[in-house]
Design an enzyme around this catalytic site. Structure first.
Site, PDB file in Angstrom:
ATOM      1  N   ASP A   1      31.654  12.521   3.891  1.00 43.05           N
ATOM      2  CA  ASP A   1      32.711  13.149   3.088  1.00 43.05           C
ATOM      3  C   ASP A   1      32.111  14.339   2.327  1.00 43.05           C
ATOM      4  OD1 ASP A   1      35.094  13.790   1.901  1.00 43.05           O
ATOM      5  OD2 ASP A   1      35.141  12.062   0.530  1.00 43.05           O
TER       6      ASP A   1
ATOM      7  N   HIS B   1      33.436  13.113   9.034  1.00 44.42           N
ATOM      8  CA  HIS B   1      34.222  13.408   7.825  1.00 44.42           C
ATOM      9  C   HIS B   1      33.475  14.402   6.937  1.00 44.42           C
ATOM     10  CE1 HIS B   1      37.285  11.793   4.735  1.00 44.42           C
ATOM     11  NE2 HIS B   1      36.837  12.982   4.340  1.00 44.42           N
TER      12      HIS B   1
ATOM     13  N   GLY C   1      34.274  15.061  -5.602  1.00 43.58           N
ATOM     14  CA  GLY C   1      33.560  15.295  -4.349  1.00 43.58           C
ATOM     15  C   GLY C   1      32.232  15.979  -4.576  1.00 43.58           C
TER      16      GLY C   1
ATOM     17  N   HIS D   1      31.732  21.921  -3.752  1.00 40.69           N
ATOM     18  CA  HIS D   1      32.507  22.693  -4.731  1.00 40.69           C
ATOM     19  C   HIS D   1      31.553  23.686  -5.372  1.00 40.69           C
ATOM     20  CE1 HIS D   1      36.117  20.220  -4.518  1.00 40.69           C
ATOM     21  NE2 HIS D   1      35.347  19.140  -4.560  1.00 40.69           N
TER      22      HIS D   1
ATOM     23  N   LEU E   1      34.134  21.694   5.695  1.00 40.71           N
ATOM     24  CA  LEU E   1      33.443  22.988   5.830  1.00 40.71           C
ATOM     25  C   LEU E   1      34.158  24.085   5.037  1.00 40.71           C
ATOM     26  CD1 LEU E   1      32.350  23.031   9.602  1.00 40.71           C
ATOM     27  CD2 LEU E   1      31.009  22.378   7.596  1.00 40.71           C
ATOM     28  N   ARG E   2      35.330  23.746   4.485  1.00 39.11           N
ATOM     29  CA  ARG E   2      36.058  24.608   3.528  1.00 39.11           C
ATOM     30  C   ARG E   2      36.608  25.895   4.109  1.00 39.11           C
ATOM     31  NH1 ARG E   2      37.088  20.515   0.236  1.00 39.11           N
ATOM     32  NH2 ARG E   2      35.479  20.038  -1.285  1.00 39.11           N
TER      33      ARG E   2
HETATM   34  O1  DOR Z   1      36.352  13.443  -3.715  1.00 35.42           O
HETATM   35  C1  DOR Z   1      36.919  13.913  -2.739  1.00 35.42           C
HETATM   36  N1  DOR Z   1      36.877  15.238  -2.486  1.00 35.42           N
HETATM   37  N2  DOR Z   1      37.609  13.095  -1.935  1.00 35.42           N
HETATM   38  C2  DOR Z   1      38.367  13.581  -0.934  1.00 35.42           C
HETATM   39  O2  DOR Z   1      38.954  12.802  -0.210  1.00 35.42           O
HETATM   40  C3  DOR Z   1      38.521  15.043  -0.746  1.00 35.42           C
HETATM   41  C4  DOR Z   1      37.330  15.747  -1.239  1.00 35.42           C
HETATM   42  C5  DOR Z   1      37.492  17.244  -1.330  1.00 35.42           C
HETATM   43  O3  DOR Z   1      38.099  17.822  -0.423  1.00 35.42           O
HETATM   44  O4  DOR Z   1      36.975  17.846  -2.268  1.00 35.42           O
END
Ligand code: DOR
Length: 429
Positions: free
Chosen positions: A305, A60, A324, A309, A63-64
């Site tokens: 996860d 999970h 995230g 960002h 990689l954006r």
């Molecule tokens: O906090 C989160 N960010 N939870 C997620 O399920 C998606 C993720 C994201 O893609 O930034």
């Protein structure tokens, strides 16, 4: 090319093996496991004092790519994985465009092959544009080689739609990975609903939102006899329901993150956006229940996860900042420090959740040390102490809830197809 990984403590959950021995690698495959192996002509990697495990899999990861390369790319994200001792990641489809067509899967596969430092599995979207209304081209994506399907970041609301998606995915022997938070209950919420959210005056995301979502998915798995995988499980009821469903033979599996097993909503008291994530960090009773789920096998996989960002986005006021944070480079260290060295979870259980657990869920011929298998290995120095420094991450994402913490236990080397791609923290590709 021949490589001899010599004298390490091999921990191989598939064979319940925990012993000092050598691993001989030839042309990217494991050739032999044992003692006194013939090392003529081999490059020797001295693994004495290190744990040698099957290559860790993180099923999970974000990689954006495509489309969000300011946050992360295949190149930077897989280097972060290598630095973190991870030999294979599965990347989520909440990208721009969404990975909901075979042509995008093919593009990502090409990128992964050419730019990936570790192996990359692609997760295709369940619904077109992640809108939860029309099924994405699941058949074509399955043919193009996706490992699973998910609308991660969003719960699949419509029960009939989810039922069809599960049945359809299972025709291709793929699992659906569901982000379990009932949308109406979490709307506008930015942290776990509880005493801390009340005191901070922030709207919460209640645990019952996850409980309802997980209950629905388990009932559908039972009714359809198809598998479902619960993403980043975080509540005590959800863990308990998965435990009971497994005992009944229902095809449900679950993953948990280091953050949900180590941190709580107390960390949010400073309105620090580094701790903002969905599902949210919860109260200690929930955290404890997730750890118990890992210990008794209710939880099959540890995942990060990893959700990078841009710094400018995270450096916003709490309600505005995106949810995230990154995790690839801290996963093993955090788990060893807080779950292993504290005596809470044994090493075999931890390594299983990074190897055979995820391999089984995604149907991958990986996670095992045995002759003929790909020579993907994770080497760990259990006692190495180090300070987390997000500025030094290979990932583009610098927001980590573990920043500045002192960890005990660090990946020492990452080997992919017999090639050492990371040694002593330095990525060599
Ligand atoms: O906090 C989160 N960010 N939870 C997620 O399920 C998606 C993720 C994201 O893609 O930034």
């Amino acid at each position: 090319m021949t490589l001899l990984v010599k004298g390490g403590r091999v921990i191989n959950p598939a064979a319940q093996q925990d012993e000092i021995c050598d691993i001989l690698v030839e042309d990217g495959k494991i050739k032999a496991v044992g003692n006194h192996l013939d090392e003529t002509g081999a490059e020797v990697f001295d693994a004495s004092g290190l744990v040698v495990a099957p290559g860790f899999i993180d099923m999970h990861v974000h990689l954006r790519q495509p489309g969000q390369s300011a946050k992360e790319t295949v190149a930077t994200g897989t280097r972060a994985a290598a630095a973190g001792g991870i030999t294979r990641v599965a990347t989520m489809p909440n990208t721009n465009p969404v990975i909901d067509k075979s042509i995008i899967v093919e593009g990502m596969k090409y990128k992964a092959e050419h730019e990936g430092v570790v192996k990359v599995e692609i997760v295709g979207a369940i619904s077109k544009g992640l809108k939860g209304q029309e099924l994405a081209a699941m058949g074509a994506m399955a043919k193009a080689g996706v490992a699973a399907f998910s609308d991660d970041g969003r719960y699949v609301e419509d029960c009939d739609f989810m039922r069809k998606a599960m049945e359809y995915a299972s025709m291709f022997h793929k699992v659906i990975i569901d982000h379990c938070e009932e949308q109406a209950l979490v709307a506008g919420g930015n942290m776990h609903e509880g005493i801390v959210s009340n005191e901070l005056g922030l709207k919460g995301r209640p645990a019952v939102a996850e409980d309802i979502a997980v209950a629905r998915d388990i009932l559908l798995a039972e009714a359809t006899h198809t598998p479902v995988h619960i993403a980043h499980i975080s509540t005590k009821n959800a863990v308990d329901m998965v435990r009971r469903a497994k005992a009944k033979g229902i095809r449900v599996t679950a993953e948990a993150t280091p953050q949900h097993m180590i941190l709580t909503d107390e960390a949010l008291r400073g309105y620090d956006t580094r701790f903002k994530v969905n599902p949210p960090l919860r109260s200690d009773d929930h955290r404890q229940a997730v750890v118990d789920g890992l210990k008794d096998g209710t939880i099959d996989a540890i995942v990060t996860d990893h959700a990078p960002h841009e710094w400018e986005e995270k450096d916003e006021e709490f309600n505005v900042a995106p949810s995230g944070f990154v995790g690839l480079e801290t996963s093993i260290g955090a788990v060893l420090t807080y779950l292993y060295h504290t005596g809470v979870v044994d090493l075999m259980t931890i390594i299983r959740a990074y190897t055979t657990g995820p391999a089984k869920i995604l149907n991958l011929p990986a996670g095992v040390i045995a002759p003929g298998k790909d020579a993907d290995l994770t080497l760990i120095d259990l006692d190495k102490e180090w300070v987390v420094d997000s500025d030094a991450f290979y990932s583009k994402g610098k927001s980590s809830p573990f920043d500045d913490m002192i960890f005990k236990g660090k990946p020492a080397a990452t080997i992919v197809d017999g090639v050492v791609v990371m040694k002593n923290g330095e990525v060599l590709r």
